[in-house]
Scaffold this active site. Sequence first.
Site, short mmCIF file in Angstrom:
data_model
loop_
_atom_site.label_atom_id
_atom_site.label_comp_id
_atom_site.label_asym_id
_atom_site.label_seq_id
_atom_site.Cartn_x
_atom_site.Cartn_y
_atom_site.Cartn_z
N SER A 1 0.83 -1.11 -0.16
CA SER A 1 0.03 -0.01 -0.02
C SER A 1 0.72 1.11 -0.01
O SER A 1 1.83 1.48 -0.91
CB SER A 1 -0.89 -0.27 1.21
OG SER A 1 -2.16 0.78 1.14
N HIS B 1 -7.75 -6.06 1.20
CA HIS B 1 -6.37 -5.22 1.06
C HIS B 1 -5.43 -5.46 2.33
O HIS B 1 -6.00 -5.28 3.44
CB HIS B 1 -6.91 -3.64 1.45
CG HIS B 1 -5.53 -2.68 1.14
ND1 HIS B 1 -4.80 -2.51 0.05
CD2 HIS B 1 -5.39 -1.98 1.98
CE1 HIS B 1 -4.01 -1.47 0.45
NE2 HIS B 1 -4.34 -1.18 1.48
C1 GTR Z 1 -5.35 4.51 1.90
C2 GTR Z 1 -4.88 5.37 0.58
C3 GTR Z 1 -4.16 4.25 -0.16
C4 GTR Z 1 -3.20 3.35 0.52
C5 GTR Z 1 -3.67 3.00 1.77
C6 GTR Z 1 -2.61 2.18 2.65
O1 GTR Z 1 -6.04 5.27 2.81
O2 GTR Z 1 -5.89 5.95 -0.06
O3 GTR Z 1 -3.55 4.75 -1.46
O4 GTR Z 1 -1.90 3.98 0.56
O5 GTR Z 1 -4.37 3.77 2.33
O6 GTR Z 1 -1.48 2.75 2.78
O7 GTR Z 1 -3.16 1.26 3.32
#
Ligand code: GTR
Length: 410
Positions: free
Chosen positions: A249, A390
């Site tokens: 991420s 995620h």
């Molecule tokens: C979210 C963001 C993503 C990603 C994520 C993370 O809120 O929108 O781009 O980076 O965080 O790092 O878990």
Amino acid sequence: LSLISQSMLAQNANYDEAKIPPYTLPDILTGVNKTKISNAKQWEANRPALLQLFAENVYGVTPTISTKQRFKVLETNNNALSGKAIRKQILITFDDYPQLSGINLLIYIPKHVKKPPVFVGLNFEGNQSLGNDPAVLLTQNWMVDFQKNPERVRDHRALEALRGNAVVESWPAEAIIDKGFAMATAYYGDIEPDYAEGWKIGLRGAIGMADDQKWSAMGAWAWQLSRMLDYLETDADINSKKAIVIGHSRLGKAAFWAAVQDQRFAAFISNESGEGGAALKRRWYGETHEIINKNFPHWFSGKYKTYSGNIASLPFDQHQLFALIAPRPVYVSSAEGDQWADPNGEFLSLKNAEPVFALYGKKGLGVDAQPPVNTPVGSHLRYHYRSGKHDMNAYDWEQYLKFAAEVVNK
Ligand code: GTR
């Protein structure tokens, strides 16, 4: 589409492939000076100018920071992880910036392999969050309260209960060790806290930057990864020539930028890095650059924000950032439950980088369209789209360890 309607679209996330307005990617074999590229030598001559474009427009230009670095062994143990590994905890400090707490590196090295390759990456909640090893030092630095659990994080500081409680199943130390690889990780907040004003008390403030718009938090975290590699180069128990930089991420975005700038990294793994990472910027799907810049104004440079509503005028797209890693191997992964990161946009980005890898005789992904879930494709360039949310989980690591054995350590 007119600029106004484009910018209205980009403020919202779209999840319908059919609604993506047509876009044209900049030709990857046309140099910044507009000449055609047909071999690796010409590509390499073009490389610095392209890298500079990414720096100036998205991540900020990395300043020259010359200071003496010190590596202090805080702790080591030859019987870690049920006796299978050597554990080292190293503190990296910078003589000219005593106000920075330094980088706390946690390293595990398998005992059954001599000088193993190493996975290098940042973590979200401190080294202690990654396992139940009670000897791992608890981070003292500011952190985002990801879990909103007052037993674990209070006033943005980690408590003892934030041990083995990572929000993501990010670093399965034993699985890594069992396959004969080392791992080296540090908390990303060691170098700069992740909030809009964090730069003031982080690296950027320490080096005297007057505002946060020229460089970026992403740039600072990428810099941190390179300093971790500086230490690893001095550690005789590790093969630092085979350092695989990996991140999930936001930490995948930082790892990407580190891999591009620092060619000492032998390979790169992007785990759901999404917008600002693996995903193509021109596709209106999931998180857009408008949304990310609004929510995280400190992640990228001020210049990136000026493309709001006009992303098509950006002189490059992320496929070219992958190309800047060539000929080194790259693995990209997406998850079905993470449409926010634009899985197909991540696939297409790596796919469209293939012509540059081909200049070095490196094969592409072997498929033209995003594969179905849980079906990894490719070899030197690899991709998978897994089921689930995620996260960086056991399935992902199973694939990365295979990739590391088959491609990086062959
Ligand atoms: C979210 C963001 C993503 C990603 C994520 C993370 O809120 O929108 O781009 O980076 O965080 O790092 O878990």
